[in-house]
Scaffold this active site. Sequence first.
Site, PDB file in Angstrom:
ATOM      1  N   LYS A   1       0.842  -1.190   0.000  1.00  0.00           N
ATOM      2  CA  LYS A   1       0.000   0.000   0.000  1.00  0.00           C
ATOM      3  C   LYS A   1       0.882   1.246   0.000  1.00  0.00           C
ATOM      4  O   LYS A   1       1.936   1.279   0.653  1.00  0.00           O
ATOM      5  CB  LYS A   1      -0.904  -0.033   1.235  1.00  0.00           C
ATOM      6  CG  LYS A   1      -1.971   1.038   1.289  1.00  0.00           C
ATOM      7  CD  LYS A   1      -2.839   0.837   2.532  1.00  0.00           C
ATOM      8  CE  LYS A   1      -3.895   1.923   2.682  1.00  0.00           C
ATOM      9  NZ  LYS A   1      -4.721   1.732   3.900  1.00  0.00           N
TER      10      LYS A   1
ATOM     11  N   SER B   1      -9.609   2.387   3.233  1.00  0.00           N
ATOM     12  CA  SER B   1      -8.627   3.066   2.400  1.00  0.00           C
ATOM     13  C   SER B   1      -7.714   2.132   1.604  1.00  0.00           C
ATOM     14  O   SER B   1      -6.965   2.581   0.743  1.00  0.00           O
ATOM     15  CB  SER B   1      -7.768   3.982   3.262  1.00  0.00           C
ATOM     16  OG  SER B   1      -6.980   3.243   4.188  1.00  0.00           O
TER      17      SER B   1
ATOM     18  N   SER C   1     -10.265   0.198   7.218  1.00  0.00           N
ATOM     19  CA  SER C   1      -9.550   0.323   5.946  1.00  0.00           C
ATOM     20  C   SER C   1      -9.078  -0.987   5.333  1.00  0.00           C
ATOM     21  O   SER C   1      -8.634  -1.000   4.182  1.00  0.00           O
ATOM     22  CB  SER C   1      -8.354   1.267   6.112  1.00  0.00           C
ATOM     23  OG  SER C   1      -8.801   2.600   6.239  1.00  0.00           O
TER      24      SER C   1
END
Length: 396
Positions: free
Chosen positions: A109, A184, A208
């Site tokens: 990420k 997210s 997330s």
Amino acid sequence: MDRRKFLQRSIEAVAGALIVPSAPAVAKDSAAVVASAPSFARLDATSQAELVAKGEVTPSELLEDAIRRIETLNPKINALVLSLFDQARTAARGPLPDGPFKGVPYAIKDEFDLKGTRRTAGSRLLANNISTETSPIVARSIAAGFLVLGKTNMPEFGLNATTESIFLGACRNPWNLEHSSGGSSGGTAAAVASGMLPIASAADGGGSIRIPASCCGVFGFKPSRGRMVGSGDDPGQIGVDHAISRSVRDSAILFAWNERHDANARLPAIGLISSPSSARRTIGLSTKDVHGLEPTAPVKAEIERTAQHCRTLGHRVEEATLPVDGHELMRNFIALWGHEGDRIVSLAKSMGVRPHGVLEPWTLYLSKHFGSQPSQAMPAALGYFAELSRRFDDFF
């Protein structure tokens, strides 16, 4: 039987038990990729690593297969926002660490550092930021044998539950390109759900990992605070690093690999759970959320079906009410979230940048909201979450 046919038959033999139920909405684009021989899109990371360990495939073959899928699918999905293909090719030629995922392609990420590569956290503020070190969780995952081939999409600083930042662009849901991939960790979930990768890194503070995993139909859960490498257990440190995967076992293996074992770890390591336990548990069941609201009928039915399955396995399932008031929880959670927005605005100012020129409206709103709160809002929020942790310790 030649090697290529052997690989194809091996993949077909195990694929059915390891994949998401059916092909995503990008199937027309991915069909040629999946049909290519050999293709590993339908294997989880554990099965891919097993092929490498047996010498039936090389890390380079796994990597090139993943790159072909990414180059075909990513232009429409926008799950990966930084390609590190050449770096991964060099690593694939070895030697690689002898970990549980040796030779398996992986992405991290964009909030995590990988020394010498760009980390933007989805924000124009960090458009030219180059990491000078590698995050502990990334270093540990590389030690597991993963080949890092890129970084995945995310909203600005992970502050939103949908992945569509101004800087990195929207990440599409591979089941329906007009739908959100969640956030997210939306880029990670979309990459895994579309078959680009079997597993990729993620992080979760307020949903997330869980939100995008749900949106994209893959597996994700948030480990307890303080349990994973690089994770603290301070009440204000609500984010925990882990991954999103297509199989539960991949997540379990990486969880065990990335657990903290240091002297300061608050929680004892669980290790790898690889088979059913003979222990029978008391399981609390609540179909309501923290505000007392019921989910939609199909979701409620699925929760109740799962509870009944637990009963058939010999566990005791009891109706339970969580020790939390939803309004109180959200008030204090927004205080923490607002403080993060305010910290980012301060960072922009310290860099000599006008916040309104580079930060997104939601980040600016969080900062403004935090500024409107009493001076004791942040200490009160930290105190609340410390107390909430004690309540849940007592509850369980």
